[in-house]
Scaffold this motif. Structure first.
Motif, PDB file in Angstrom:
ATOM      1  N   THR A   9      47.278  32.007  46.982  1.00  0.00           N
ATOM      2  CA  THR A   9      47.197  33.195  47.839  1.00  0.00           C
ATOM      3  C   THR A   9      46.180  32.967  48.955  1.00  0.00           C
ATOM      4  O   THR A   9      46.556  32.605  50.061  1.00  0.00           O
ATOM      5  N   CYS A  10      44.894  33.120  48.658  1.00  0.00           N
ATOM      6  CA  CYS A  10      43.853  32.954  49.685  1.00  0.00           C
ATOM      7  C   CYS A  10      44.019  31.651  50.445  1.00  0.00           C
ATOM      8  O   CYS A  10      43.881  31.586  51.658  1.00  0.00           O
ATOM      9  N   GLU A  29      50.747  39.324  50.177  1.00  0.00           N
ATOM     10  CA  GLU A  29      50.295  37.952  50.410  1.00  0.00           C
ATOM     11  C   GLU A  29      49.142  37.577  49.484  1.00  0.00           C
ATOM     12  O   GLU A  29      48.946  36.407  49.187  1.00  0.00           O
ATOM     13  N   CYS A  30      48.368  38.569  49.035  1.00  0.00           N
ATOM     14  CA  CYS A  30      47.314  38.274  48.058  1.00  0.00           C
ATOM     15  C   CYS A  30      47.767  38.627  46.644  1.00  0.00           C
ATOM     16  O   CYS A  30      47.384  37.983  45.686  1.00  0.00           O
ATOM     17  N   CYS A  60      38.050  31.472  44.414  1.00  0.00           N
ATOM     18  CA  CYS A  60      37.523  32.357  45.456  1.00  0.00           C
ATOM     19  C   CYS A  60      37.188  33.750  44.924  1.00  0.00           C
ATOM     20  O   CYS A  60      36.181  34.357  45.294  1.00  0.00           O
ATOM     21  N   VAL A 115      46.966  41.709  56.968  1.00  0.00           N
ATOM     22  CA  VAL A 115      47.575  40.844  55.954  1.00  0.00           C
ATOM     23  C   VAL A 115      48.305  41.764  54.973  1.00  0.00           C
ATOM     24  O   VAL A 115      47.723  42.715  54.472  1.00  0.00           O
ATOM     25  N   HIS A 117      34.491  36.486  45.795  1.00  0.00           N
ATOM     26  CA  HIS A 117      35.100  37.460  46.722  1.00  0.00           C
ATOM     27  C   HIS A 117      35.992  38.414  45.942  1.00  0.00           C
ATOM     28  O   HIS A 117      37.176  38.546  46.252  1.00  0.00           O
ATOM     29  N   CYS A 139      45.987  30.727  53.636  1.00  0.00           N
ATOM     30  CA  CYS A 139      45.460  30.988  54.979  1.00  0.00           C
ATOM     31  C   CYS A 139      44.095  30.352  55.200  1.00  0.00           C
ATOM     32  O   CYS A 139      43.777  29.948  56.304  1.00  0.00           O
ATOM     33  N   ALA A 196      38.744  43.013  57.155  1.00  0.00           N
ATOM     34  CA  ALA A 196      39.206  41.945  58.034  1.00  0.00           C
ATOM     35  C   ALA A 196      40.664  41.604  57.745  1.00  0.00           C
ATOM     36  O   ALA A 196      41.317  40.942  58.539  1.00  0.00           O
ATOM     37  N   HIS A 197      41.165  42.053  56.590  1.00  0.00           N
ATOM     38  CA  HIS A 197      42.534  41.719  56.199  1.00  0.00           C
ATOM     39  C   HIS A 197      43.543  42.815  56.506  1.00  0.00           C
ATOM     40  O   HIS A 197      44.633  42.823  55.950  1.00  0.00           O
TER      41      HIS A 197
HETATM   42  C1  HEC Z   1      47.848  35.890  55.101  1.00  0.00           C
HETATM   43  C2  HEC Z   1      46.605  35.248  55.403  1.00  0.00           C
HETATM   44  C3  HEC Z   1      45.392  35.541  54.548  1.00  0.00           C
HETATM   45  C4  HEC Z   1      45.305  35.541  53.182  1.00  0.00           C
HETATM   46  C5  HEC Z   1      46.410  35.345  52.154  1.00  0.00           C
HETATM   47  C6  HEC Z   1      43.897  35.769  52.880  1.00  0.00           C
HETATM   48  N1  HEC Z   1      43.183  35.898  54.031  1.00  0.00           N
HETATM   49 FE1  HEC Z   1      41.166  36.131  54.189  1.00  0.00          FE
HETATM   50  N2  HEC Z   1      41.324  36.383  56.197  1.00  0.00           N
HETATM   51  C7  HEC Z   1      42.511  36.265  56.902  1.00  0.00           C
HETATM   52  C8  HEC Z   1      42.261  36.666  58.266  1.00  0.00           C
HETATM   53  C9  HEC Z   1      43.296  36.692  59.374  1.00  0.00           C
HETATM   54  C10 HEC Z   1      40.894  37.034  58.336  1.00  0.00           C
HETATM   55  C11 HEC Z   1      40.170  37.622  59.511  1.00  0.00           C
HETATM   56  C12 HEC Z   1      39.532  36.629  60.347  1.00  0.00           C
HETATM   57  C13 HEC Z   1      38.775  37.330  61.441  1.00  0.00           C
HETATM   58  O1  HEC Z   1      38.789  38.555  61.534  1.00  0.00           O
HETATM   59  O2  HEC Z   1      38.152  36.595  62.201  1.00  0.00           O
HETATM   60  C14 HEC Z   1      40.326  36.810  57.026  1.00  0.00           C
HETATM   61  C15 HEC Z   1      38.984  37.005  56.713  1.00  0.00           C
HETATM   62  C16 HEC Z   1      38.427  36.732  55.471  1.00  0.00           C
HETATM   63  C17 HEC Z   1      37.010  36.790  55.145  1.00  0.00           C
HETATM   64  C18 HEC Z   1      35.862  37.129  56.092  1.00  0.00           C
HETATM   65  C19 HEC Z   1      35.801  38.579  56.375  1.00  0.00           C
HETATM   66  C20 HEC Z   1      35.297  39.361  55.203  1.00  0.00           C
HETATM   67  O3  HEC Z   1      36.069  40.200  54.702  1.00  0.00           O
HETATM   68  O4  HEC Z   1      34.160  39.166  54.781  1.00  0.00           O
HETATM   69  C21 HEC Z   1      36.897  36.483  53.811  1.00  0.00           C
HETATM   70  C22 HEC Z   1      35.616  36.444  53.004  1.00  0.00           C
HETATM   71  C23 HEC Z   1      38.234  36.231  53.316  1.00  0.00           C
HETATM   72  N3  HEC Z   1      39.125  36.374  54.344  1.00  0.00           N
HETATM   73  C24 HEC Z   1      38.524  35.896  52.003  1.00  0.00           C
HETATM   74  C25 HEC Z   1      39.815  35.853  51.482  1.00  0.00           C
HETATM   75  C26 HEC Z   1      40.125  35.768  50.072  1.00  0.00           C
HETATM   76  C27 HEC Z   1      39.091  35.688  48.971  1.00  0.00           C
HETATM   77  C28 HEC Z   1      41.483  35.765  49.956  1.00  0.00           C
HETATM   78  C29 HEC Z   1      42.326  35.736  48.686  1.00  0.00           C
HETATM   79  C30 HEC Z   1      42.108  36.832  47.749  1.00  0.00           C
HETATM   80  C31 HEC Z   1      42.031  35.834  51.300  1.00  0.00           C
HETATM   81  N4  HEC Z   1      40.992  35.898  52.191  1.00  0.00           N
HETATM   82  C32 HEC Z   1      43.386  35.830  51.597  1.00  0.00           C
HETATM   83  C33 HEC Z   1      43.723  35.854  56.420  1.00  0.00           C
HETATM   84  C34 HEC Z   1      44.058  35.774  55.079  1.00  0.00           C
END
Ligand code: HEC
Ligand code: HEC
Ligand code: HEC
Ligand code: HEC
Ligand code: HEC
Length: 489
Positions: free
Chosen positions: A224-225, A167-168, A328, A163, A332, A228, A159-160
């Motif tokens: 980081t996480c 950013e992470c 997180c 990204v 995750h 967003c 899903a990332h």
């Molecule tokens: C720059 C922005 C950004 C950052 C930084 C980010 N995310 Fe996300 N994340 C998103 C976006 C955009 C989505 C996708 C949403 C969708 O597809 O509907 C998402 C989706 C997710 C999901 C649901 C999809 C899945 O993979 O199961 C999880 C869980 C998640 N992020 C966890 C994290 C975690 C843990 C971190 C830090 C390590 C993180 N995110 C950092 C933007 C970010």
């Protein structure tokens, strides 16, 4: 222009005199040639026809600017050498050769030199800016160095995928940026010298295979996480439907349906559920590299007291290991790099039809092919597909012809699944990186919620199934609840 004149008399004349030497001239030629090449590449890129190959990026954004700067440095070096030589020989003229300022050609020549210098500075500034931006791109992080191909492969299907790695992995701020670049340079050197690292293992640094996880230098999730995602958002309940296929001839499908109590922080500031309850106030010590074995957990209670949960295996000893505040990444840990089990990979591909459940025994046979050891990616690419086709030709000759296309598609998809999870050159295979979400394939939540961690007053961390989810159906064929919800007929 008076300032131009001043510069001409006091700087340019001596510089031209001393600069007339092979080293400086070579430097000038190198600088000009690399500048022209870079500018040509940028023009090509501007019109969108440059190749996205990361090696080209490395050449144009790092190597050529380096050559350009080396050329620039050669110019004063040549001046210095010639001046020293002439000085030693006592041959420095008292007056530098006159520049005839009335000669318009010469005057313009000098102006051009000055303008060219300014242009060169712009080239350097632009090249370093582009280089820095390029270093932040997924192509650079994941692809220029094949070492990170596993993470890049998983990232691309996550899903990332939009990204940026940074950013992470780096977050914002100059210090984060700097330390990441220093670290990255060390890794770049390890990758560059890798081919000869075997010759002198003690002297030449080598990179580890696989790349170790967890990343101990990762910044706290709030930097980081949480840039967003908002942990205080109330997500409530989440419906999860998981399909499985069996190893029989019909690949019988069954489904598990559960509602996860994701919770969050509701409008009355109640912290509830999986997301509401853990963040900020739970510390733990883990004693192994993957943070799987957790013998000690401490919770800050709202009234200021602490509850300490200790695993029975500890026998009252003081635990030694990494101490962390839960965030997180403790659940995750595979965010954006989810490597799955062969079972999960094939079940998902069969649900979305990339591997057709119409093919007899395709689940059983496919799993077998996924779990086979292949020496290389090439071998897997050819053998998986061939073996599947040979199997149907031998065991089901009647369908091998009519369903040839489905069989070919299934073989290709099996290879894709394999190639997203197994990387022989990085010594990575199924299960190398455990996923801490859930508790079926790896301990996950049960690292703490196992009923074995207790306080002095014999309280334990809940293992009550209903605290985390409602199980609405467990491996049922066509569960009624999905029909009731209108999800399935
Ligand atoms: C720059 C922005 C950004 C950052 C930084 C980010 N995310 Fe996300 N994340 C998103 C976006 C955009 C989505 C996708 C949403 C969708 O597809 O509907 C998402 C989706 C997710 C999901 C649901 C999809 C899945 O993979 O199961 C999880 C869980 C998640 N992020 C966890 C994290 C975690 C843990 C971190 C830090 C390590 C993180 N995110 C950092 C933007 C970010
Ligand atoms: C959504 C956040 C996110 C993004 C985007 C992301 N990573 Fe990661 N990455 C993580 C997390 C979380 C870990 C595991 C951290 C841990 O357990 O300490 C990780 C671990 C890694 C590791 C260590 C080995 C491993 O598999 O655990 C490497 C290498 C890596 N990432 C490379 C990359 C590259 C290259 C990119 C971009 C193509 C990228 N990451 C993008 C969150 C992210
Ligand atoms: C105690 C473990 C745990 C912690 C800590 C945790 N999560 Fe989750 N998170 C989960 C579980 C379990 C799910 C549901 C997984 C699934 O859908 O299979 C989830 C789902 C998500 C989703 C997807 C939500 C959806 O509607 O699909 C996002 C986004 C997310 N988490 C982000 C975060 C962020 C950001 C943090 C840190 C602030 C965090 N999580 C901390 C366990 C955790
Ligand atoms: C590092 C240890 C640790 C891990 C890993 C962990 N938890 Fe917890 N969890 C705790 C502790 C400690 C509590 C009690 C917190 C409290 O009451 O404030 C708790 C409480 C909970 C609660 C509330 C229980 C109740 O009685 O209301 C839920 C739900 C929960 N955890 C779900 C999960 C899920 C789902 C996972 C895995 C994705 C998980 N936890 C992983 C330590 C952990
Ligand atoms: C600490 C929280 C927690 C507790 C306690 C817990 N589970 Fe789970 N369970 C989870 C989470 C989180 C998932 C979802 C994992 C995922 O996203 O794939 C899950 C998933 C499942 C699944 C579906 C897995 C699959 O792949 O089909 C089953 C079945 C299950 N749990 C059974 C149980 C049973 C039975 C108990 C009681 C003995 C229990 N769980 C206790 C957190 C918990």
């Amino acid at each position: 222009m008076p300032s131009f004149k001043n510069i001409r008399e006091h700087w340019v004349r001596p510089a031209l005199f001393f600069g007339n030497n092979p080293i400086s001239l070579a430097g000038g030629a190198i600088t000009t040639a690399s500048a022209v090449t870079m500018i040509a590449y940028w023009l090509v890129e501007l019109f969108g026809v440059a190749s996205p190959n990361p090696y080209l990026g490395i050449i144009f954004l790092f190597l050529l600017p380096a050559v350009f700067i080396a050329g620039l440095l050669l110019i004063p070096l040549g001046v210095y050498v010639r001046r020293k030589k002439l000085l030693a020989a006592g041959a420095i003229p008292s007056v530098y050769p006159r520049i005839d300022l009335n000669d318009p050609i010469f005057r313009h020549g000098i102006d051009i030199v000055l303008i060219a210098t300014v242009l060169n500075l712009i080239v350097v500034a632009w090249a370093s800016y582009r280089g820095a931006a390029y270093m932040d791109s997924p192509e650079f992080c994941g692809q220029s160095c094949h070492v990170m191909n596993p993470e890049l492969a998983a990232y691309r299907v996550s899903a990332h995928s939009h990204v940026n790695c940074v950013e992470c992995h780096i977050g914002s701020g100059a210090q984060a940026y700097f330390s990441a670049k220093v670290n990255g340079t060390k890794q770049l050197i390890e990758v560059a010298v890798h081919p000869i690292a075997g010759l002198a293992p003690k002297l030449i640094p080598n990179y580890p295979t696989p790349i170790p996880s967890p990343v101990t230098s990762l910044r706290p999730a709030r930097d980081t996480c949480q840039a967003c995602h908002t942990p205080t958002r109330f997500d409530g309940e989440k419906l999860l439907v998981k399909s499985r296929f069996a190893d029989d001839e019909q690949n019988s499908e069954s489904q598990t349906v559960l509602i996860l109590h994701l919770g969050g922080v509701d409008s009355l500031s109640h912290k509830t559920g999986i997301h509401g309850i853990h963040l900020g106030h739970i510390e733990y010590i883990s004693t192994d590299e993957t943070r799987t074995t957790i013998p000690w957990i401490e919770r800050d209670n709202p009234d200021g007291t602490k509850s300490t949960y200790v695993a029975s295996a500890l026998n009252g000893a003081q635990p030694q290991g990494e101490r962390r505040v839960m965030d997180c990444i403790d659940c995750h840990n595979r965010a954006s790099h989810t490597f799955v089990t062969p079972e999960e990979a094939i079940n998902r591909a069969m649900v979305d039809g990339a591997i057709s459940p119409e093919l007899p025994f395709v689940h059983k046979k496919g799993l077998e092919l996924l779990k086979t050891d292949y020496a290389s990616e090439d071998q897997a690419r050819t053998q998986i597909s061939q073996k599947l086709q040979a199997y149907y030709a031998a065991s089901y000759p009647a369908i091998a012809g009519p369903k040839a296309q489905l069989i070919k598609a299934a073989g290709d998809e099996l290879y894709v699944l394999w190639s997203q999870n197994v990387f022989p050159y990085m010594k990575m295979t199924w299960g190398t990186h455990p996923n801490h979400i859930g508790h079926q394939d790896y301990p996950g939540c049960f690292r703490c919620h196992d009923g074995d961690h207790v306080t002095k007053t014999a309280e334990s961390i809940t293992q009550d199934c209903a605290a985390c989810h409602n199980l609405l159906a467990v491996e049922e064929a066509k569960p009624k609840v999905l029909a009731d919800l209108g999800i399935q007929q």
